[in-house]
Design a protein around this motif. Structure first.
Motif, PDB file in Angstrom:
ATOM      1  N   GLU A   6      10.112  -0.339 -16.269  1.00 28.28           N
ATOM      2  CA  GLU A   6       9.488  -0.186 -17.581  1.00 28.28           C
ATOM      3  C   GLU A   6       8.176   0.565 -17.449  1.00 28.28           C
ATOM      4  O   GLU A   6       7.454   0.402 -16.451  1.00 28.28           O
ATOM      5  CB  GLU A   6       9.226  -1.558 -18.211  1.00 28.28           C
ATOM      6  CG  GLU A   6      10.468  -2.406 -18.434  1.00 28.28           C
ATOM      7  CD  GLU A   6      10.808  -3.332 -17.271  1.00 28.28           C
ATOM      8  OE1 GLU A   6      11.652  -4.227 -17.453  1.00 28.28           O
ATOM      9  OE2 GLU A   6      10.221  -3.168 -16.178  1.00 28.28           O
ATOM     10  N   SER A   7       7.857   1.373 -18.455  1.00 27.63           N
ATOM     11  CA  SER A   7       6.602   2.119 -18.456  1.00 27.63           C
ATOM     12  C   SER A   7       6.182   2.425 -19.886  1.00 27.63           C
ATOM     13  O   SER A   7       6.964   2.220 -20.828  1.00 27.63           O
ATOM     14  CB  SER A   7       6.758   3.419 -17.659  1.00 27.63           C
ATOM     15  OG  SER A   7       7.729   4.256 -18.265  1.00 27.63           O
ATOM     16  N   GLY A   9       3.288   1.228 -21.408  1.00 36.57           N
ATOM     17  CA  GLY A   9       2.361   0.281 -22.011  1.00 36.57           C
ATOM     18  C   GLY A   9       0.923   0.745 -21.877  1.00 36.57           C
ATOM     19  O   GLY A   9       0.630   1.770 -21.269  1.00 36.57           O
ATOM     20  N   LEU A  20       7.530   2.793 -25.329  1.00 37.61           N
ATOM     21  CA  LEU A  20       7.913   2.259 -24.036  1.00 37.61           C
ATOM     22  C   LEU A  20       9.217   2.903 -23.580  1.00 37.61           C
ATOM     23  O   LEU A  20      10.077   3.238 -24.388  1.00 37.61           O
ATOM     24  CB  LEU A  20       8.091   0.749 -24.112  1.00 37.61           C
ATOM     25  CG  LEU A  20       6.920  -0.057 -24.677  1.00 37.61           C
ATOM     26  CD1 LEU A  20       7.230  -1.556 -24.577  1.00 37.61           C
ATOM     27  CD2 LEU A  20       5.622   0.283 -23.981  1.00 37.61           C
ATOM     28  N   CYS A  22      12.342   2.519 -20.407  1.00 39.43           N
ATOM     29  CA  CYS A  22      12.930   1.713 -19.337  1.00 39.43           C
ATOM     30  C   CYS A  22      13.984   2.564 -18.651  1.00 39.43           C
ATOM     31  O   CYS A  22      15.009   2.889 -19.249  1.00 39.43           O
ATOM     32  CB  CYS A  22      13.545   0.450 -19.895  1.00 39.43           C
ATOM     33  SG  CYS A  22      14.550  -0.472 -18.718  1.00 39.43           S
ATOM     34  N   THR A 112       5.962  -3.927 -18.529  1.00 43.42           N
ATOM     35  CA  THR A 112       4.828  -3.068 -18.832  1.00 43.42           C
ATOM     36  C   THR A 112       3.931  -3.798 -19.834  1.00 43.42           C
ATOM     37  O   THR A 112       4.411  -4.332 -20.833  1.00 43.42           O
ATOM     38  CB  THR A 112       5.278  -1.690 -19.345  1.00 43.42           C
ATOM     39  OG1 THR A 112       4.145  -0.833 -19.495  1.00 43.42           O
ATOM     40  CG2 THR A 112       6.030  -1.774 -20.667  1.00 43.42           C
TER      41      THR A 112
END
Length: 118
Positions: A6-7, A9, A20, A22, A112
Protein backbone atom coordinates in the motif's frame (compact mmCIF):
# COMPACT_ATOMS: atom_id res chain seq x y z
CA UNK A 1 4.41 -15.49 -2.52
CA UNK A 2 1.54 -13.09 -1.96
CA UNK A 3 2.56 -9.47 -1.60
CA UNK A 4 0.41 -6.38 -1.05
CA UNK A 5 2.11 -2.99 -0.98
CA UNK A 6 0.00 0.00 0.00
CA UNK A 7 1.14 3.55 -0.71
CA UNK A 8 -0.12 7.09 -1.11
CA UNK A 9 -0.93 7.98 2.47
CA UNK A 10 0.19 11.13 4.22
CA UNK A 11 -0.85 14.16 6.21
CA UNK A 12 -3.72 16.16 4.73
CA UNK A 13 -5.95 18.96 5.99
CA UNK A 14 -9.66 18.40 6.51
CA UNK A 15 -11.45 18.65 3.18
CA UNK A 16 -8.41 17.49 1.28
CA UNK A 17 -7.89 14.48 -0.96
CA UNK A 18 -5.55 11.52 -1.24
CA UNK A 19 -5.28 8.61 -3.63
CA UNK A 20 -4.11 5.33 -2.19
CA UNK A 21 -2.64 2.52 -4.28
CA UNK A 22 -2.17 -1.15 -3.54
CA UNK A 23 0.20 -3.11 -5.75
CA UNK A 24 -0.48 -6.84 -5.64
CA UNK A 25 1.63 -9.79 -6.66
CA UNK A 26 1.91 -13.51 -6.06
CA UNK A 27 -1.69 -14.40 -6.97
CA UNK A 28 -4.01 -14.06 -9.95
CA UNK A 29 -5.20 -10.55 -9.22
CA UNK A 30 -8.04 -10.53 -11.75
CA UNK A 31 -9.71 -13.47 -10.02
CA UNK A 32 -10.00 -11.74 -6.65
CA UNK A 33 -12.38 -9.11 -5.42
CA UNK A 34 -10.34 -6.44 -3.68
CA UNK A 35 -11.08 -4.67 -0.44
CA UNK A 36 -9.78 -1.61 1.37
CA UNK A 37 -9.76 -1.63 5.15
CA UNK A 38 -8.67 0.84 7.78
CA UNK A 39 -7.68 0.64 11.41
CA UNK A 40 -7.65 3.64 13.69
CA UNK A 41 -5.73 3.64 17.00
CA UNK A 42 -7.56 1.61 19.60
CA UNK A 43 -10.19 0.40 17.13
CA UNK A 44 -10.76 -2.76 15.16
CA UNK A 45 -9.99 -2.99 11.49
CA UNK A 46 -13.03 -2.07 9.40
CA UNK A 47 -13.98 -2.63 5.78
CA UNK A 48 -14.10 0.65 3.90
CA UNK A 49 -14.77 -0.37 0.30
CA UNK A 50 -14.75 -3.38 -1.98
CA UNK A 51 -14.75 -3.94 -5.71
CA UNK A 52 -15.50 -6.98 -7.85
CA UNK A 53 -13.11 -8.77 -10.16
CA UNK A 54 -14.17 -6.82 -13.25
CA UNK A 55 -14.34 -3.44 -11.55
CA UNK A 56 -17.48 -1.37 -11.35
CA UNK A 57 -18.63 1.20 -8.83
CA UNK A 58 -17.85 -0.80 -5.71
CA UNK A 59 -19.49 -0.94 -2.31
CA UNK A 60 -18.78 1.41 0.57
CA UNK A 61 -19.14 1.76 4.28
CA UNK A 62 -21.76 4.36 5.18
CA UNK A 63 -19.12 6.56 6.77
CA UNK A 64 -17.29 7.06 3.45
CA UNK A 65 -20.09 6.77 0.91
CA UNK A 66 -20.07 9.70 -1.52
CA UNK A 67 -16.53 10.69 -0.55
CA UNK A 68 -14.39 7.65 -1.40
CA UNK A 69 -14.14 5.80 -4.69
CA UNK A 70 -12.54 2.41 -5.29
CA UNK A 71 -11.17 1.32 -8.65
CA UNK A 72 -8.81 -1.29 -10.05
CA UNK A 73 -6.50 -1.86 -12.98
CA UNK A 74 -6.17 -5.57 -13.66
CA UNK A 75 -3.41 -4.96 -16.20
CA UNK A 76 -1.32 -3.34 -13.45
CA UNK A 77 -2.45 -5.63 -10.59
CA UNK A 78 -3.34 -2.52 -8.64
CA UNK A 79 -6.35 -1.34 -6.68
CA UNK A 80 -6.90 2.31 -5.81
CA UNK A 81 -8.86 4.28 -3.26
CA UNK A 82 -9.61 7.90 -4.11
CA UNK A 83 -10.47 9.75 -0.91
CA UNK A 84 -12.09 13.18 -1.12
CA UNK A 85 -13.52 15.54 1.49
CA UNK A 86 -11.38 13.90 4.13
CA UNK A 87 -12.33 14.25 7.77
CA UNK A 88 -10.27 13.84 10.96
CA UNK A 89 -12.17 10.62 11.67
CA UNK A 90 -10.71 9.14 8.47
CA UNK A 91 -7.33 9.07 10.20
CA UNK A 92 -6.13 5.46 10.22
CA UNK A 93 -3.76 2.99 8.68
CA UNK A 94 -5.27 1.78 5.40
CA UNK A 95 -4.79 -1.76 4.10
CA UNK A 96 -5.90 -3.70 1.06
CA UNK A 97 -6.68 -7.38 0.75
CA UNK A 98 -8.04 -9.81 -1.79
CA UNK A 99 -11.09 -11.99 -1.41
CA UNK A 100 -12.27 -15.02 -3.32
CA UNK A 101 -15.27 -17.18 -2.45
CA UNK A 102 -15.59 -15.29 0.80
CA UNK A 103 -12.04 -16.04 1.93
CA UNK A 104 -9.41 -13.35 2.39
CA UNK A 105 -5.81 -13.77 1.38
CA UNK A 106 -3.79 -14.96 4.33
CA UNK A 107 -1.50 -11.96 4.19
CA UNK A 108 -1.61 -8.30 5.18
CA UNK A 109 0.73 -5.64 3.90
CA UNK A 110 2.27 -2.91 6.01
CA UNK A 111 -0.54 -0.48 5.28
CA UNK A 112 -0.28 3.24 4.58
CA UNK A 113 -0.91 5.90 7.22
CA UNK A 114 -3.51 8.57 6.52
CA UNK A 115 -3.65 11.48 8.93
CA UNK A 116 -6.28 14.18 8.54
CA UNK A 117 -5.48 17.17 10.68
CA UNK A 118 -5.23 20.93 10.50
Amino acid sequence: QVRLVESGGGLVQPGGSLRLSCAASGFIFSRYAMNWYRQAPGKERELVADIGTAGGSGNYAESVKGRFSISRDNAKNTVYLQMNSLKPEDTAVYYCNGQRSGVLLGYWGQGTQVTVSS
